[in-house]
Design an enzyme around this catalytic site. Structure first.
Site, PDB file in Angstrom:
ATOM      1  N   HIS A   1      41.123  42.037  52.327  1.00  0.00           N
ATOM      2  CA  HIS A   1      40.828  40.886  51.476  1.00  0.00           C
ATOM      3  C   HIS A   1      41.631  39.630  51.801  1.00  0.00           C
ATOM      4  O   HIS A   1      41.256  38.543  51.358  1.00  0.00           O
ATOM      5  CB  HIS A   1      41.055  41.258  50.004  1.00  0.00           C
ATOM      6  CG  HIS A   1      39.962  42.098  49.428  1.00  0.00           C
ATOM      7  ND1 HIS A   1      39.624  43.324  49.942  1.00  0.00           N
ATOM      8  CD2 HIS A   1      39.113  41.890  48.380  1.00  0.00           C
ATOM      9  CE1 HIS A   1      38.623  43.841  49.232  1.00  0.00           C
ATOM     10  NE2 HIS A   1      38.301  42.987  48.290  1.00  0.00           N
TER      11      HIS A   1
ATOM     12  N   ARG B   1      48.607  49.526  43.793  1.00  0.00           N
ATOM     13  CA  ARG B   1      47.286  48.941  43.577  1.00  0.00           C
ATOM     14  C   ARG B   1      46.951  47.876  44.611  1.00  0.00           C
ATOM     15  O   ARG B   1      45.777  47.585  44.851  1.00  0.00           O
ATOM     16  CB  ARG B   1      47.199  48.360  42.164  1.00  0.00           C
ATOM     17  CG  ARG B   1      45.813  47.812  41.843  1.00  0.00           C
ATOM     18  CD  ARG B   1      45.612  47.553  40.380  1.00  0.00           C
ATOM     19  NE  ARG B   1      44.302  46.964  40.133  1.00  0.00           N
ATOM     20  CZ  ARG B   1      43.756  46.815  38.950  1.00  0.00           C
ATOM     21  NH1 ARG B   1      44.400  47.225  37.883  1.00  0.00           N
ATOM     22  NH2 ARG B   1      42.569  46.260  38.811  1.00  0.00           N
TER      23      ARG B   1
ATOM     24  N   ARG C   1      42.499  36.475  21.250  1.00  0.00           N
ATOM     25  CA  ARG C   1      43.580  37.236  21.887  1.00  0.00           C
ATOM     26  C   ARG C   1      43.136  38.631  22.330  1.00  0.00           C
ATOM     27  O   ARG C   1      43.950  39.534  22.464  1.00  0.00           O
ATOM     28  CB  ARG C   1      44.807  37.337  20.973  1.00  0.00           C
ATOM     29  CG  ARG C   1      45.439  35.985  20.650  1.00  0.00           C
ATOM     30  CD  ARG C   1      46.726  36.158  19.871  1.00  0.00           C
ATOM     31  NE  ARG C   1      47.338  34.866  19.602  1.00  0.00           N
ATOM     32  CZ  ARG C   1      47.095  34.126  18.520  1.00  0.00           C
ATOM     33  NH1 ARG C   1      46.227  34.587  17.618  1.00  0.00           N
ATOM     34  NH2 ARG C   1      47.674  32.967  18.343  1.00  0.00           N
TER      35      ARG C   1
ATOM     36  N   LYS D   1      39.265  54.239  43.168  1.00  0.00           N
ATOM     37  CA  LYS D   1      39.837  53.093  42.467  1.00  0.00           C
ATOM     38  C   LYS D   1      40.453  53.511  41.140  1.00  0.00           C
ATOM     39  O   LYS D   1      41.517  53.017  40.754  1.00  0.00           O
ATOM     40  CB  LYS D   1      38.785  52.012  42.243  1.00  0.00           C
ATOM     41  CG  LYS D   1      39.393  50.771  41.591  1.00  0.00           C
ATOM     42  CD  LYS D   1      38.600  49.513  41.809  1.00  0.00           C
ATOM     43  CE  LYS D   1      39.400  48.308  41.318  1.00  0.00           C
ATOM     44  NZ  LYS D   1      38.657  47.032  41.488  1.00  0.00           N
TER      45      LYS D   1
ATOM     46  N   ASN E   1      43.312  45.747  47.969  1.00  0.00           N
ATOM     47  CA  ASN E   1      43.036  44.463  48.615  1.00  0.00           C
ATOM     48  C   ASN E   1      42.879  44.621  50.128  1.00  0.00           C
ATOM     49  O   ASN E   1      42.911  43.618  50.853  1.00  0.00           O
ATOM     50  CB  ASN E   1      44.166  43.467  48.323  1.00  0.00           C
ATOM     51  CG  ASN E   1      44.107  42.957  46.899  1.00  0.00           C
ATOM     52  OD1 ASN E   1      43.059  42.578  46.403  1.00  0.00           O
ATOM     53  ND2 ASN E   1      45.248  42.967  46.233  1.00  0.00           N
TER      54      ASN E   1
ATOM     55  N   GLU F   1      32.498  46.084  50.856  1.00  0.00           N
ATOM     56  CA  GLU F   1      33.527  46.615  49.960  1.00  0.00           C
ATOM     57  C   GLU F   1      33.564  48.131  50.033  1.00  0.00           C
ATOM     58  O   GLU F   1      34.640  48.745  49.973  1.00  0.00           O
ATOM     59  CB  GLU F   1      33.253  46.154  48.526  1.00  0.00           C
ATOM     60  CG  GLU F   1      34.435  46.251  47.591  1.00  0.00           C
ATOM     61  CD  GLU F   1      35.498  45.199  47.864  1.00  0.00           C
ATOM     62  OE1 GLU F   1      36.693  45.571  47.850  1.00  0.00           O
ATOM     63  OE2 GLU F   1      35.150  44.036  48.098  1.00  0.00           O
TER      64      GLU F   1
ATOM     65  N   LYS G   1      40.995  43.864  36.275  1.00  0.00           N
ATOM     66  CA  LYS G   1      41.395  42.565  36.810  1.00  0.00           C
ATOM     67  C   LYS G   1      40.257  41.581  36.617  1.00  0.00           C
ATOM     68  O   LYS G   1      39.120  41.850  36.994  1.00  0.00           O
ATOM     69  CB  LYS G   1      41.732  42.676  38.295  1.00  0.00           C
ATOM     70  CG  LYS G   1      43.098  43.245  38.572  1.00  0.00           C
ATOM     71  CD  LYS G   1      43.320  43.512  40.045  1.00  0.00           C
ATOM     72  CE  LYS G   1      43.235  42.273  40.889  1.00  0.00           C
ATOM     73  NZ  LYS G   1      43.567  42.555  42.312  1.00  0.00           N
TER      74      LYS G   1
ATOM     75  N   GLU H   1      49.164  46.074  39.284  1.00  0.00           N
ATOM     76  CA  GLU H   1      49.374  45.707  40.681  1.00  0.00           C
ATOM     77  C   GLU H   1      50.846  45.468  41.000  1.00  0.00           C
ATOM     78  O   GLU H   1      51.207  44.523  41.689  1.00  0.00           O
ATOM     79  CB  GLU H   1      48.539  44.464  41.042  1.00  0.00           C
ATOM     80  CG  GLU H   1      48.182  44.396  42.505  1.00  0.00           C
ATOM     81  CD  GLU H   1      47.142  43.329  42.806  1.00  0.00           C
ATOM     82  OE1 GLU H   1      47.201  42.246  42.197  1.00  0.00           O
ATOM     83  OE2 GLU H   1      46.272  43.583  43.638  1.00  0.00           O
TER      84      GLU H   1
ATOM     85  N   HIS I   1      39.481  36.427  51.564  1.00  0.00           N
ATOM     86  CA  HIS I   1      39.695  35.362  50.579  1.00  0.00           C
ATOM     87  C   HIS I   1      39.938  34.023  51.250  1.00  0.00           C
ATOM     88  O   HIS I   1      39.527  32.973  50.739  1.00  0.00           O
ATOM     89  CB  HIS I   1      40.860  35.728  49.663  1.00  0.00           C
ATOM     90  CG  HIS I   1      40.527  36.769  48.648  1.00  0.00           C
ATOM     91  ND1 HIS I   1      41.481  37.504  47.983  1.00  0.00           N
ATOM     92  CD2 HIS I   1      39.331  37.208  48.178  1.00  0.00           C
ATOM     93  CE1 HIS I   1      40.890  38.346  47.154  1.00  0.00           C
ATOM     94  NE2 HIS I   1      39.594  38.194  47.252  1.00  0.00           N
TER      95      HIS I   1
ATOM     96  N   HIS J   1      30.951  37.863  49.787  1.00  0.00           N
ATOM     97  CA  HIS J   1      32.277  38.478  49.689  1.00  0.00           C
ATOM     98  C   HIS J   1      32.384  39.727  50.562  1.00  0.00           C
ATOM     99  O   HIS J   1      33.342  39.892  51.327  1.00  0.00           O
ATOM    100  CB  HIS J   1      32.603  38.828  48.238  1.00  0.00           C
ATOM    101  CG  HIS J   1      33.917  39.530  48.068  1.00  0.00           C
ATOM    102  ND1 HIS J   1      35.125  38.897  48.248  1.00  0.00           N
ATOM    103  CD2 HIS J   1      34.205  40.821  47.760  1.00  0.00           C
ATOM    104  CE1 HIS J   1      36.110  39.765  48.053  1.00  0.00           C
ATOM    105  NE2 HIS J   1      35.581  40.937  47.753  1.00  0.00           N
TER     106      HIS J   1
END
Length: 542
Positions: free
Chosen positions: A414, A407, A301, A393, A411, A365, A323, A403, A418, A430
């Site tokens: 993206h 936030r 956990r 960031k 993206n 990026e 993330k 997010e 994606h 990417h």
């Protein structure tokens, strides 16, 4: 380490040594003074002389706050009257904001450190040190508490860190002297540092620079007895955690981000005996930090994770912000969590061996940050580029950890990226896909009247300047890509894009499919004439 450049301009600025009790500040100051022919000052005797009582008596009579005021006065006096001094700063000098400001503006600050067990072996009677003598728990517990409280202050104030474990006093002084003119590969690490400030008092450091891997053992939680290192075979970066460690190698590439890989890894960790008090270190690119972060979030956990990103893409994006997750056949990162690391070490040396295409992918990026407040990043050296991206960031993540709103701007570029990656039949990294996505988003924003043609040209200029293509790959299926837009994890109702506009970059719902089609048509327009450097790293710090 500190993000703000020091304003010290003199050729021989004061040198201030900071660090926890037992790190060797006093002995190092005297050896360094002898080596450099400079006068050495210890702040504690100055404070005692001015207060007319011992440090312990100041704490007992007037409290720590009064001691810190006296400490600031003593520091400012030495910096003013002895501008080439070497100063033993005391363990808590960095606690007070006024002191940190003085250090940044008027001195070169070197942080001496070692593991807690080494510091405890060196310490004398605790009663000689008020902050260790008082309080509950053992001296070791109180030392660990001081480290936790001060770690961020040391990293934000210091220009360099020297790990003193295993070194003689003279060797430490040599390393500090070397910090004044650090070269790549040195045991001394000259850094910049940012801090991700989260809610409820939570935060963690991000250290950026050449050689910062030497600080890895210091950022791993002190209670961790074992460390699992998760990496991929081609990464080839060895790390020393200062603890019992075992390396777990996962398959290469994006294929490692699968639920069955998570199941296999957690089973291997359990068989090895990794506990909740231990830690995980990821070493590699975004795939490794995504996978290792997710494993850390679900194993027992949640166990601490420290990221060591070895790609440009990982250093400026994937390893920062918590993330993490894995892919499904239906899309990228559809199963994941938010699990913040305990620390991130962005060692610029690890980028030197990257294949040119992998480095260029990271530039895609990095291009995103030009439009998120980064300005002319292409004018900075590589260390400062990475630090600037991390700073942006960190600021966004600090205000929107999960997010829920702002936030989403991270993206930018993206949604199409994606979709191209999910379609899978295109030979794209990417960052290469993000470069295409940035220009597509700009064209879409222009069609919506949010930006003008000049702003679109600026997107094309930035992407091209990093050696990236802005056009769709040959044979791209526009209908398939539009269908994949709706599967993007940030989609709320229909298709959501992050777009530039008069208020900056923000999320926008797209209601009309025809706009998406027209933006693809605009993407195919020839780029304006831009001079593209043959080497995207040209001009970066060697």
């Amino acid at each position: 380490m500190a993000a703000e450049a020091s304003s010290v301009t003199q050729e021989q600025p004061p040198i201030v040594l900071v660090g926890l009790p037992g790190s060797g500040k006093s002995a190092t100051a005297h050896h360094l003074g002898a080596r450099l022919g400079r006068q050495v000052f210890q702040l504690d005797p100055l404070i005692e002389s001015r207060a007319g009582m011992s440090i312990a008596e100041v704490f007992q009579t007037d409290g720590e706050e009064r001691f810190r005021e006296l400490e600031t006065d003593a520091l400012e006096w030495v910096l003013t009257t002895e501008p080439t001094a070497i100063i033993d700063g005391g363990g808590g000098l960095v606690v007070r904001p006024a002191n940190r400001l003085l250090l940044r503006r008027r001195a070169v600050t070197v942080w001496l450190d070692a593991t807690d067990d080494v510091l405890l072996d060196r310490l004398g009677p605790a009663e000689d040190r008020p902050l260790l003598a008082n309080g509950s728990g053992s001296v070791g517990d109180r030392l660990a508490s001081l480290r936790s409280e001060r770690l961020g202050h040391y990293s934000s104030a210091a220009d360099a860190i020297v790990i003193t474990a295993g070194l003689t006093e003279e060797q430490v002084a040599e390393q500090v002297e070397e910090a004044l003119h650090t070269s790549p590969g040195s045991a001394v690490t000259r850094m910049m540092s940012e801090r991700v400030e989260l809610g409820d008092g939570r935060s963690y450091p991000v250290h950026i620079g050449r050689g910062v891997l030497t600080a890895l053992s210091q950022v791993i939680p002190s209670e961790a007895g074992r460390v699992a290192v998760i990496t991929q075979e081609p990464v080839g970066v060895a790390v020393d955690t200062g603890r019992e460690q075992k390396t777990f190698i996962v398959e290469d590439g994006e294929a490692a981000k699968r639920l069955d890989v998570v199941a296999d890894l957690t089973s291997e960790l359990a068989r090895w005996g990794l506990t909740r008090r231990d830690a995980i270190v990821s070493v590699g690119g975004g795939v490794v930090s995504d996978l290792a972060g997710f494993v850390a979030s679900v194993y027992h956990r949640g166990v601490p994770v420290i990221h060591v990103p070895t790609t440009l893409l990982g250093q400026i994006d994937a390893a920062i912000g918590g993330k993490c997750g894995v892919n499904l056949p239906e899309g990228k990162n559809l199963v994941g969590s938010f699990w913040q690391p305990a620390a991130v070490l962005c060692d610029i040396d690890t980028l030197d061996s990257l294949p040119p295409r992998e480095f260029r992918s990271g530039m895609g990026e990095l291009a995103k940050y030009h439009f998120l407040g980064g300005g002319q990043l292409d004018r900075l050296d590589l260390v400062k580029r990475v630090a600037s991206a991390v700073r942006i960031k960190a600021d966004v993540v600090g205000g929107d950890e999960r997010e829920g709103g702002r936030r989403a701007i991270l993206n930018y570029g993206h949604t199409l990226a994606h979709a191209l990656e999910t379609a899978g039949q295109y030979d794209l990294r990417h960052g290469e896909a993000v470069g295409i996505g940035l220009v597509y988003a700009a064209e879409l924003a222009r069609l919506l009247g949010r930006i003008d043609a000049a702003r679109v040209d600026e997107h094309r200029r930035v992407v091209a300047a990093y050696g990236l293509d802005a056009g769709l790959p040959e044979g791209a299926d526009v209908d398939e890509l539009i269908e994949l837009f709706g599967r993007d994890k940030k989609a709320v109702d229909g298709v959501t894009f992050v777009l530039d506009g008069p208020r900056g970059v923000e999320s926008v719902a797209i209601e009309h499919r025809q706009l998406l089609v027209e933006a693809f048509a605009a993407l195919a327009d020839p780029s304006p004439s831009v001079e593209i450097p043959s080497d995207p790293s040209a001009g970066d710090e060697a």
